[in-house]
Design a protein around this motif. Structure first.
Motif, mmCIF file in Angstrom:
data_model
loop_
_atom_site.group_PDB
_atom_site.id
_atom_site.type_symbol
_atom_site.label_atom_id
_atom_site.label_comp_id
_atom_site.label_asym_id
_atom_site.label_seq_id
_atom_site.Cartn_x
_atom_site.Cartn_y
_atom_site.Cartn_z
ATOM 1 N N ASP A 3 0.872 -1.182 0.000
ATOM 2 C CA ASP A 3 0.000 0.000 0.000
ATOM 3 C C ASP A 3 0.909 1.232 0.000
ATOM 4 O O ASP A 3 1.472 1.606 1.026
ATOM 5 C CB ASP A 3 -0.874 -0.027 1.258
ATOM 6 N N GLU A 4 1.066 1.845 -1.154
ATOM 7 C CA GLU A 4 2.007 2.958 -1.296
ATOM 8 C C GLU A 4 1.693 4.150 -0.379
ATOM 9 O O GLU A 4 2.604 4.714 0.232
ATOM 10 C CB GLU A 4 2.070 3.420 -2.754
ATOM 11 N N LYS A 11 7.280 6.071 6.106
ATOM 12 C CA LYS A 11 8.556 6.726 5.836
ATOM 13 C C LYS A 11 8.605 8.109 6.483
ATOM 14 O O LYS A 11 9.654 8.531 6.982
ATOM 15 C CB LYS A 11 8.799 6.814 4.323
ATOM 16 N N SER A 12 7.457 8.790 6.479
ATOM 17 C CA SER A 12 7.390 10.095 7.136
ATOM 18 C C SER A 12 7.607 9.957 8.638
ATOM 19 O O SER A 12 8.336 10.737 9.261
ATOM 20 C CB SER A 12 6.035 10.759 6.865
ATOM 21 N N LYS A 221 1.899 -8.100 7.225
ATOM 22 C CA LYS A 221 1.444 -8.165 5.835
ATOM 23 C C LYS A 221 1.693 -6.844 5.108
ATOM 24 O O LYS A 221 2.153 -6.831 3.959
ATOM 25 C CB LYS A 221 -0.044 -8.508 5.801
ATOM 26 N N ALA A 222 1.426 -5.728 5.783
ATOM 27 C CA ALA A 222 1.550 -4.410 5.138
ATOM 28 C C ALA A 222 2.986 -4.082 4.761
ATOM 29 O O ALA A 222 3.235 -3.405 3.764
ATOM 30 C CB ALA A 222 0.995 -3.335 6.066
ATOM 31 N N LEU A 223 3.950 -4.551 5.570
ATOM 32 C CA LEU A 223 5.351 -4.188 5.340
ATOM 33 C C LEU A 223 6.150 -5.257 4.595
ATOM 34 O O LEU A 223 7.343 -5.085 4.359
ATOM 35 C CB LEU A 223 6.022 -3.879 6.684
ATOM 36 N N MET A 224 5.490 -6.340 4.224
ATOM 37 C CA MET A 224 6.175 -7.403 3.503
ATOM 38 C C MET A 224 6.776 -6.879 2.202
ATOM 39 O O MET A 224 6.115 -6.183 1.430
ATOM 40 C CB MET A 224 5.200 -8.542 3.207
#
Length: 254
Positions: A3-4, A11-12, A221-224
């Protein structure tokens, strides 16, 4: 698929944390820095975390520092000494500086964890326990969460176990094999931040074991394949929530 938009938010947060923009950058365990000797730090961290974290963690570590600096109570951080100690002596030492709050249960857990450490380690300390697992998280997980689960009543739980792995790395300098196996430790602040970012519905704020597991899996899952390990976002998320969710800032040059 990553999810970009979520990744950009992460990252922020990582950037804001690195720049000290989230406030409260002094973490509870920072109380031990330059106080506890290197050869005793792993024992102090582990035993300190072995009690349920349902309390003010800043107060817990302040109490631990007081007990460590007092020669009459410092022995409580030696697993072998504790494992062979009289429970009444341990009771008095732990309650003296309020390291323990529950007069019976906490000393019993402290002693049980110390016995689990000494019986799993040739050197009868935490470093020996980690070395016996060859610094492999999967092996260590089997020891603490399966084989010797009864000796690590709180530390064997997924929330505290994963945060302990992070603390061992971040404060104790342990270099883990397969560090991607360290999942996020979903305490109340992590739950709130997760909901704030829209990764999970507000239902998880009930904070049940199932809710925490759902949040942990959601982050995994989100950071995979993102290049960011789940545990790396723990402190930024925790501070962001504690600071009242200040607006996210995009790093300059992006």
């Amino acid at each position: 698929m990553i999810d970009e938009p979520l990744l950009e938010h992460i990252k922020s947060l990582l950037h804001m944390h690195s720049q000290g923009l989230l406030g409260g950058e002094i973490m509870p365990e920072d109380a031990l820095i330059n106080v506890i000797s290197d050869d005793e730090l792993l024992n102090v961290l582990t035993l300190g975390m072995s009690l349920n974290y349902q309390r003010d963690s800043y107060a817990l570590w302040r109490s631990i520092v007081q007990a460590y600096m007092d020669d009459s109570t410092k022995w409580i951080f030696n697993p072998y000494t504790v494992s062979t100690s009289n429970i009444e002596d341990l009771h008095q030492a732990l309650l003296h500086y309020r390291v323990a709050l529950q007069s019976n249960r906490h000393p019993e857990i402290w002693k049980r964890v110390s016995e689990g450490i000494t019986q799993s380690s040739i050197t009868k300390d935490v470093l020996g326990l980690i070395e016996s697992a060859e610094y492999d998280i999967a092996i260590l997980k089997n020891i603490i969460q399966v084989k010797r689960k009864m000796e690590f009543p709180y530390l064997s739980g997924p929330k505290l176990f994963n945060y302990w792995l992070y603390v061992m790395e971040n404060y104790g300098g342990i270099k883990w094999k397969s560090r991607e196996l360290i999942t996020i430790a979903p305490d109340t602040h992590i739950l709130k931040a997760t909901v704030k970012l829209g990764l999970c519905a507000s239902d998880v704020l009930n904070g049940t074991t199932k809710d925490r597991q759902l949040v942990s899996e959601a982050w995994k899952k989100a950071l995979m394949d993102s290049g960011v390990a789940p545990i790396d976002v723990h402190t930024p998320l925790w501070l962001w929530s504690r600071a009242g969710f200040p607006a996210l800032q995009v790093p300059e040059g992006r």
